[in-house]
Design a protein around this motif. Structure first.
Motif, PDB file in Angstrom:
ATOM      1  N   LYS A   1       0.808  -1.283   0.025  1.00  0.00           N
ATOM      2  CA  LYS A   1       0.141  -0.012  -0.163  1.00  0.00           C
ATOM      3  C   LYS A   1       0.848   1.496   0.067  1.00  0.00           C
ATOM      4  CE  LYS A   1      -4.243  -2.021   2.240  1.00  0.00           C
ATOM      5  NZ  LYS A   1      -4.907  -1.455   1.393  1.00  0.00           N
ATOM      6  N   ARG A   2       2.237   1.112   0.363  1.00  0.00           N
ATOM      7  CA  ARG A   2       3.045   2.303   0.227  1.00  0.00           C
ATOM      8  C   ARG A   2       4.196   2.076  -0.616  1.00  0.00           C
ATOM      9  NH1 ARG A   2      -0.623   3.448   2.578  1.00  0.00           N
ATOM     10  NH2 ARG A   2      -1.043   4.365   4.961  1.00  0.00           N
ATOM     11  N   ALA A   3       3.788   1.173  -1.481  1.00  0.00           N
ATOM     12  CA  ALA A   3       4.832   0.910  -2.720  1.00  0.00           C
ATOM     13  C   ALA A   3       6.123   0.226  -2.438  1.00  0.00           C
ATOM     14  CB  ALA A   3       5.159   1.882  -3.585  1.00  0.00           C
TER      15      ALA A   3
ATOM     16  N   LEU B   1      -0.406 -10.561   1.023  1.00  0.00           N
ATOM     17  CA  LEU B   1       0.878  -9.711   0.620  1.00  0.00           C
ATOM     18  C   LEU B   1       0.533  -8.861  -0.446  1.00  0.00           C
ATOM     19  CD1 LEU B   1       3.410 -13.023   0.500  1.00  0.00           C
ATOM     20  CD2 LEU B   1       3.532 -10.786   2.160  1.00  0.00           C
ATOM     21  N   LEU B   2      -0.377  -9.177  -1.532  1.00  0.00           N
ATOM     22  CA  LEU B   2      -0.795  -8.466  -2.475  1.00  0.00           C
ATOM     23  C   LEU B   2      -2.020  -7.438  -2.372  1.00  0.00           C
ATOM     24  CD1 LEU B   2      -0.369 -11.062  -5.432  1.00  0.00           C
ATOM     25  CD2 LEU B   2       1.293  -9.404  -4.462  1.00  0.00           C
ATOM     26  N   THR B   3      -2.771  -7.742  -1.391  1.00  0.00           N
ATOM     27  CA  THR B   3      -3.576  -6.670  -1.292  1.00  0.00           C
ATOM     28  C   THR B   3      -3.216  -5.872   0.054  1.00  0.00           C
ATOM     29  OG1 THR B   3      -4.972  -8.008   0.513  1.00  0.00           O
ATOM     30  CG2 THR B   3      -5.668  -8.359  -1.912  1.00  0.00           C
TER      31      THR B   3
END
Length: 254
Positions: free
Chosen positions: A130-132, A156-158
């Protein structure tokens, strides 16, 4: 040891408490050194059998202290990882007792633990994407080994958090207890482990942790090498003798 990490012996169990409730137990460099020192104490003292890692003030750990980071501090210890245990966890069993949030680096501390007891109100998350950012403190690599691959990728991806109930359903949490009861639940579990033969416990953990990196053929060979000194130990003879004599065993750790 620094006040940011408290250590208490309860019989054969070492309770390690991250004591930074004003920062939701986010780690600065001092706290990381404190956890690492406690892990060394756990492994170095033959009287200690199991460790319990928890947080003060109703939260497990919110990851890295960003304020400390901006002042040039890092909670990563060279060669040992976040909190001094994500790359090199203790050889002896370590149980996480989770209240509140286990987030980002705090989630990765949890993955360094072998078992997890969580309050029903606790939550777990790896929000780095979410913070790149990448959950490079262990979650991206180790979570898929801990739970089903597709479930690990979802977390991990969401970057979305999950409840204790969902974490238990995924196999990440061993026991869910009422709010405020995580430490007591972890101590109960620790007592069951501490009652067993210490050499057998340590070797069993070593095999279970390492087996994913072994081929089947190599695994049988490595397991035999690790088990041989345990079966030849005084404790193994004591276990059989105590069973025959219908009495509790007295372990010597040798």
């Amino acid at each position: 040891m620094a006040d940011s990490v408290l250590v208490e012996r309860q019989g054969a169990v070492l309770v390690i408490t991250i004591n930074r409730p004003e920062a939701r137990n986010a780690l600065d460099a001092e706290a990381a050194r404190g956890i690492a020192a406690a892990a060394d104490e756990l492994d170095g003292d033959p009287e200690l059998r199991v460790g319990v890692l928890t947080g003060a003030g109703g939260s497990f750990c919110a990851g890295m202290d960003l304020k400390a980071f901006l002042h040039g501090e890092t909670p990563n210890i060279k060669g040992r990882g976040f909190g001094g245990i994500t790359i090199t966890p203790p050889h002896k069993p370590l149980i996480a007792a989770v209240e509140g949030w286990a987030l980002a680096g705090g989630f990765e501390l949890l993955l360094a633990c072998d078992l997890v007891v969580a309050a029903e109100t606790s939550k777990f998350g790896v929000p780095e994407v979410k913070r790149a950012l990448v959950a490079g403190g262990g979650a991206a690599m180790l979570l898929p080994r801990r739970i089903a691959f597709s479930a690990a990728l979802e977390l991990l991806l969401t970057g979305e958090p999950v409840t204790a109930g969902r974490a238990a359903a995924l196999g990440l949490v061993n026991r869910v207890v009422p709010e405020g009861g995580a430490l007591a639940g972890a101590l109960e579990l620790a007592a069951k482990i501490a009652a067993n033969g210490p050499l057998a416990v340590a070797t069993t953990k070593r095999i279970a942790r390492a087996q994913a990196d072994w081929t089947t053929e190599e695994g049988w060979q490595r397991q035999a090498e690790l088990c041989a000194p345990v079966f030849a130990s005084e404790d193994a003879r004591e276990g059989a003798t105590a069973f025959a004599e219908k009495r509790p065993p007295v372990w010597l750790g040798r």
